[in-house]
Motif scaffolding. Structure first.
Motif, PDB file in Angstrom:
ATOM      1  N   LEU A   1       0.829  -1.209   0.000  1.00  0.00           N
ATOM      2  CA  LEU A   1       0.000   0.000   0.000  1.00  0.00           C
ATOM      3  C   LEU A   1       0.864   1.261   0.000  1.00  0.00           C
TER       4      LEU A   1
ATOM      5  N   GLU B   1       2.167   4.788   0.388  1.00  0.00           N
ATOM      6  CA  GLU B   1       1.450   6.071   0.514  1.00  0.00           C
ATOM      7  C   GLU B   1       0.016   6.005  -0.017  1.00  0.00           C
ATOM      8  N   THR B   2      -0.279   4.996  -0.833  1.00  0.00           N
ATOM      9  CA  THR B   2      -1.627   4.962  -1.392  1.00  0.00           C
ATOM     10  C   THR B   2      -2.684   4.690  -0.334  1.00  0.00           C
TER      11      THR B   2
ATOM     12  N   ARG C   1      -3.509   6.564   1.792  1.00  0.00           N
ATOM     13  CA  ARG C   1      -4.254   7.814   1.965  1.00  0.00           C
ATOM     14  C   ARG C   1      -5.526   7.861   1.136  1.00  0.00           C
ATOM     15  N   ASN C   2      -5.629   6.947   0.160  1.00  0.00           N
ATOM     16  CA  ASN C   2      -6.865   6.881  -0.616  1.00  0.00           C
ATOM     17  C   ASN C   2      -8.069   6.548   0.246  1.00  0.00           C
TER      18      ASN C   2
ATOM     19  N   HIS D   1     -11.400   7.509  -1.562  1.00  0.00           N
ATOM     20  CA  HIS D   1     -12.124   6.433  -2.234  1.00  0.00           C
ATOM     21  C   HIS D   1     -13.224   5.859  -1.338  1.00  0.00           C
TER      22      HIS D   1
ATOM     23  N   THR E   1     -12.209   5.639  -8.827  1.00  0.00           N
ATOM     24  CA  THR E   1     -11.025   5.786  -7.984  1.00  0.00           C
ATOM     25  C   THR E   1     -10.513   4.413  -7.556  1.00  0.00           C
TER      26      THR E   1
ATOM     27  N   TRP F   1      -6.712   2.804  -7.963  1.00  0.00           N
ATOM     28  CA  TRP F   1      -6.004   2.300  -6.776  1.00  0.00           C
ATOM     29  C   TRP F   1      -5.647   0.831  -6.960  1.00  0.00           C
TER      30      TRP F   1
ATOM     31  N   TYR G   1      -2.622  -0.251  -9.102  1.00  0.00           N
ATOM     32  CA  TYR G   1      -1.274  -0.070  -8.559  1.00  0.00           C
ATOM     33  C   TYR G   1      -0.992  -0.904  -7.312  1.00  0.00           C
ATOM     34  N   THR G   2      -2.017  -1.533  -6.731  1.00  0.00           N
ATOM     35  CA  THR G   2      -1.754  -2.298  -5.515  1.00  0.00           C
ATOM     36  C   THR G   2      -2.115  -3.773  -5.651  1.00  0.00           C
TER      37      THR G   2
END
Lengths: 285, 73
Positions: free
Chosen positions: A86, A88-89, A91-92, A96, A146, A150, A153-154
């Motif tokens: 995860l 920094e993502t 923070r979604n 989201h 969104t 997300w 990338y994860t």
């Protein structure tokens, strides 16, 4: 000794938390539905003047703006837990997940006004119900879009081809459930526009709205909890609201963020409602 | 007036809550630490906040216009 002194309090809060948690887990679902709809029916008796007065008040709009700024600034600058994949993502979560919360709350408001319409037969309630559903759909689509970014990338596996990793991700039950729920609400809009008689349209779509909401329950809250899921907390409880699952630091931004986005959704809806009330003024009198 | 006071209390509580945390765990997960240390993160925040200001001004203007229309009728 100090540890001993503290213990009773700890046990108490622990016991309280866990009894409520267990009660929530074993609370029979049909009973829950019954109570929920009773509550909604009770809500639907509150007078409409209250809502119309509140639309012109500015204090909740100011609160919305302040909380939104807090969400964006603290959401980017505050510390978050360091988790692999995860990073920094995470923070979604403030953006989201809040879209989905906002969507659920707006759909709930929509079904409340649908039931109200069936009780009162006033077209004002039909307008409220329609606009809440419309803005709810917008937030649902934003949540989906969104989530797509997300996810890529994860969850997508960099070692597989994009086709293979997509076929793994597409099995995610929450994705399918949310897609079904949104499609049902799209159909609500199509159904509305296909009936030209105003009273008929209002009555049929109010009933359809209740069915749609009843389907929202299994598709986004129950089935994803039963099946194995890539979303956090899939099979073991409630990821967003469980005190053990979400980090303290994140909760401090996440809950205000939910309120902020929901208020923003309600604000947009209130503008739409006021516009359509102006348009239909002749019809309503 | 009471509502304004309530708003003020909410905001101060939120702001005071942001201060209390310091970084305690330093494991090897790759985070945007350089971006934070050289302050570039503030550029991102500035851009996002500007967009938010624009959107909110747009909403406020719409709100005022509709209020005007309601008064005219």
């Amino acid at each position: 000794m100090e540890g001993l002194k503290c213990e009773p309090l700890k046990v108490n809060s622990y016991v309280l938390l866990h009894t409520s948690y267990i009660l929530l887990r074993i609370y029979p679902f049909p009973l829950f539905l019954l109570h929920f709809f009773k509550m909604i029916a009770g809500l639907s008796l509150v007078s409409n003047g209250c809502a119309q007065k509140c639309m012109h008040k500015s204090w909740w709009k100011i609160l919305c703006v302040v909380l939104l700024f807090y969400t964006f600034i603290a959401g980017f600058l505050m510390d978050v837990p360091r988790l692999p994949a995860l990073s920094e993502t995470i923070r979604n979560l403030y953006f989201h997940v809040c879209m989905w919360f906002c969507m659920m709350i707006l759909f709930t408001a929509s079904v409340v006004y649908a039931i109200r319409y069936l009780r009162t037969n006033k077209l004002v309630d039909d307008i409220y119900s329609r606009q809440f559903a419309a803005v709810g759909i917008v937030f649902g689509v934003l949540g989906y879009a969104t989530g797509a970014i997300w996810m890529s990338y994860t969850w997508a596996d960099p070692n597989n081809s994009s086709f293979q990793s997509f076929s793994a991700v597409a099995r995610e039950p929450k994705l399918i459930g949310a897609a079904i729920a949104l499609l049902i609400y799209f159909a609500y809009m199509v159904l509305r526009d296909s009936i030209s008689d105003i009273d008929k349209r209002a009555r049929i779509t109010a009933v359809y709205n209740i069915f749609a909401y009843a389907l929202l329950f299994p598709t986004i809250w129950i089935i994803p909890r039963i099946l194995p899921s890539l979303h956090p907390g899939g099979q073991n409880g409630n990821p967003a609201l469980d005190f053990k699952d979400i980090d303290n630091r994140m909760r401090m931004v996440f809950y205000p963020a939910v309120i902020a986005w929901t208020l923003l959704g309600v604000w947009i809806t209130s503008l739409k409602i006021r516009l359509s009330l102006l348009k239909e003024k002749r019809l309503l009198q | 007036m009471r509502k304004m006071k309530f708003l003020f209390v909410v905001v101060t509580l939120l702001l005071s809550a942001t201060i209390g945390y310091a970084q305690d765990e330093t494991n090897k997960v790759d985070m945007a630490d350089t971006m934070r240390s050289n302050g570039r993160i503030y550029v991102v925040v500035a851009v996002v906040v500007l967009i938010l200001i624009g959107l909110i001004l747009y909403l406020v203007r719409l709100d005022r216009k509709i209020t005007k229309m309601e008064r005219e009728k």
